[in-house]
Design an enzyme around this catalytic site. Structure first.
Site, short mmCIF file in Angstrom:
data_model
loop_
_atom_site.label_atom_id
_atom_site.label_comp_id
_atom_site.label_asym_id
_atom_site.label_seq_id
_atom_site.Cartn_x
_atom_site.Cartn_y
_atom_site.Cartn_z
N VAL A 14 0.84 -1.21 0.00
CA VAL A 14 0.00 0.00 0.00
C VAL A 14 0.87 1.26 0.00
CG1 VAL A 14 -1.83 1.26 1.17
CG2 VAL A 14 -1.91 -1.24 1.11
N GLU A 129 -9.17 6.58 6.71
CA GLU A 129 -10.17 6.09 5.75
C GLU A 129 -9.86 4.68 5.26
OE1 GLU A 129 -13.20 7.78 4.42
OE2 GLU A 129 -13.33 5.62 4.16
N VAL A 132 -10.78 0.69 6.88
CA VAL A 132 -11.99 -0.14 6.73
C VAL A 132 -12.44 -0.10 5.28
CG1 VAL A 132 -14.36 -0.55 7.49
CG2 VAL A 132 -12.71 0.46 9.08
N GLY A 134 -11.01 -0.73 2.36
CA GLY A 134 -10.15 -0.31 1.25
C GLY A 134 -10.60 1.01 0.65
N GLY A 187 -3.03 -15.24 -4.29
CA GLY A 187 -2.41 -14.11 -3.59
C GLY A 187 -3.41 -13.28 -2.80
N GLU A 190 -3.21 -14.51 3.05
CA GLU A 190 -1.83 -14.54 3.57
C GLU A 190 -1.40 -15.99 3.79
OE1 GLU A 190 -0.24 -11.68 4.30
OE2 GLU A 190 -1.95 -10.34 4.04
N ASP A 201 -9.84 -9.75 11.44
CA ASP A 201 -9.70 -8.53 10.62
C ASP A 201 -11.06 -7.81 10.51
OD1 ASP A 201 -8.24 -6.93 8.39
OD2 ASP A 201 -10.00 -7.72 7.38
N LYS A 205 -12.43 -4.02 12.05
CA LYS A 205 -13.11 -2.99 11.24
C LYS A 205 -14.45 -2.58 11.86
CE LYS A 205 -10.69 -4.62 7.15
NZ LYS A 205 -10.66 -5.57 6.05
N1 HSE Z 1 -7.00 -8.96 4.39
C1 HSE Z 1 -8.13 -8.10 4.18
C2 HSE Z 1 -9.10 -8.76 3.21
C3 HSE Z 1 -7.78 -6.76 3.64
O1 HSE Z 1 -8.91 -9.91 2.81
O2 HSE Z 1 -10.10 -8.12 2.90
C4 HSE Z 1 -7.11 -5.89 4.65
O3 HSE Z 1 -7.94 -5.66 5.74
#
Ligand code: HSE
Length: 437
Positions: A14, A129, A132, A134, A187, A190, A201, A205
């Site tokens: 990023v 911003e 959460v 993208g 890809g 992870e 994750d 958010k």
């Molecule tokens: N790893 C997250 C996703 C993106 O797969 O949406 C970053 O928060």
């Protein structure tokens, strides 16, 4: 022309996208901002790898202190991620009077209260911003566009990896493990996919969004979090037969001075637009008392979509600097003195509809034993289905409930799973369907 000096901390995926936009879209940004957004420093432990960008001479450094202590730097863009060294650097930058832009949801969810307090004390902005959804402008929408509304609820698909995996299981009838392996090959996931697939994750958010929407302190620890690793093609198929699709949803509601904040696989009717969001994209519905519902949709991850959100924050801060104001808009939407601790509804108190699947022996009396236990705990059935072939002597017994309370459901399922006519752990999936009674 006024020059705004920017220090970029971390030049991974990023960070590289942010540098690209600042360098390659410089003319566009200058035309829109009326100032030169100058990338003065880019600090990373690796400054050898070719990132496909022509950095101006002398910009790259391995020494984060160069930008954290440079009196010329107006804002620091934290793109390191995680809640380790990123937090120390961010606090140092704040204490040195620098505005902050970050995409770091893990850090904000865990330590946001401390970081926002430090930013307020030091009179700097802290913009987030990209933390959460993208590129979806969800933070700005809740904080600014919907400022006139009491936010009633937010329901979102906020993890592209999970949404991709669930879409794959549904489309191809493959297992969770196979779909995850494919997500890794592509890809999207992870190497250690735990944060994504176990819902953490997404919990980060929704913890941030709930604070923003309801004027509450960030409270990650009370967000109920359940991931998608136990979802099977069989449950997805049953869901489809009832007109539902399974999504990993972040759900937050404000009711009776309490907040619901939960992340779990959820069945939703096909008619809900969120169920048509497939693959790696994110989407969120926000309900406000004036607007009713709005829906945002877009790429929730990836270099350029996320960088787009980061640069929007850079521009906001630059515009503040140019007009001689700081903190014109409170970072968390509410004035600090109005931010409260609002209790999060304990999961045991949740009342909703449920899907159960039991692997039960196909014998007389089994159904009545199970429904008897459910009845004992006040769980009323909407429908019962025995479908499919026997596997290992068991048949899938599927039930949809009327509204029931989670604590009763937990107790009933614990008792049912102890029955020797039931093999395997019972499957429980919550349903969000306003059309059910
Ligand atoms: N790893 C997250 C996703 C993106 O797969 O949406 C970053 O928060």
């Amino acid at each position: 022309m006024k020059r705004i000096q920017i220090g970029l901390l971390g030049c991974g995926t990023v960070g590289t996208g942010v540098a690209k936009l600042l360098i390659e879209n410089k003319d566009l940004l200058t035309a829109r901002v009326g100032a030169d957004l100058n990338l003065k420093w880019v600090a990373d432990i690796d400054i050898e790898t070719d990132r496909g960008i022509q950095f101006p001479e002398g910009v790259l450094t391995t020494d984060a202190q160069k930008l954290l202590t440079d009196p010329d730097v107006d804002m620091v863009i934290e793109m390191i991620g995680g809640d380790g060294i990123a937090k120390d650097f961010m606090l140092q930058a704040i204490n040195n009077g620098k505005h902050i832009v970050t995409a770091n949801k893990a850090l904000l969810a865990a330590h946001g209260n401390e970081l926002f307090a430090a930013a307020a004390r030091n009179g700097v902005d802290l913009a987030f911003e990209a933390s959460v959804g993208g590129c979806m402008p969800i933070i700005k929408s809740v904080r600014e566009s919907l400022v006139a509304n009491h936010i009633k609820s937010m329901t979102g698909i906020l993890n592209g990896t999970c949404n991709y995996i669930l879409s794959k299981i549904e489309d191809e009838g493959i297992s969770f493990q196979e779909a995850l392996a494919e997500a890794q090959r592509q890809g999207y996931a992870e190497t250690d996919p735990t944060l994504d697939v176990e819902g953490t994750d997404t919990a980060h958010k929704i913890a941030i969004l709930a604070a923003l929407a309801y004027g509450m302190e960030i409270n990650l620890k009370d967000v109920y979090t359940e991931g998608i690793s136990r979802i099977t093609p069989l449950d997805i198929e049953f869901a489809g037969q009832f007109g539902y699709r399974i999504k990993l949803l972040a759900i937050s509601k404000f009711q009776n001075q309490r907040v619901e904040a939960r992340v779990h696989p959820t069945m939703m009717p096909f008619k809900n637009l969120l169920t048509s969001i497939n693959g790696t994209v994110n989407a969120i519905t926000v309900s406000g008392d004036a607007v009713d519902d709005i829906l945002l949709y877009g790429r929730g991850a990836g270099m350029m979509p996320t960088a787009s959100a980061v640069v929007s924050d850079i521009v906001d801060i630059a515009r503040n600097i140019l007009s001689g104001t700081v903190r014109r808009i409170p970072p968390l939407s509410y004035q600090r003195e109005s931010i409260r601790k609002i209790p999060v509804l304990p999961m045991d108190d949740l009342v909703t509809h449920y899907y159960f699947r039991f692997a039960a022996l196909d014998h007389p009396g089994v159904l009545s034993t199970i429904s008897g236990i459910l009845g004992k705990y006040n769980i009323s059935l909407q429908s019962v289905h025995q479908k499919g072939r026997k596997t290992n002597g068991s048949v899938p017994l599927v039930m949809l409930t009327h509204r029931a309370q989670e604590v009763d459901v937990k107790r009933a399922l614990a008792e049912i799973s102890d029955l020797n006519v039931v093999s395997d752990e019972p499957v429980l999936i919550r349903i969000e369907d306003d059309g059910l009674d």
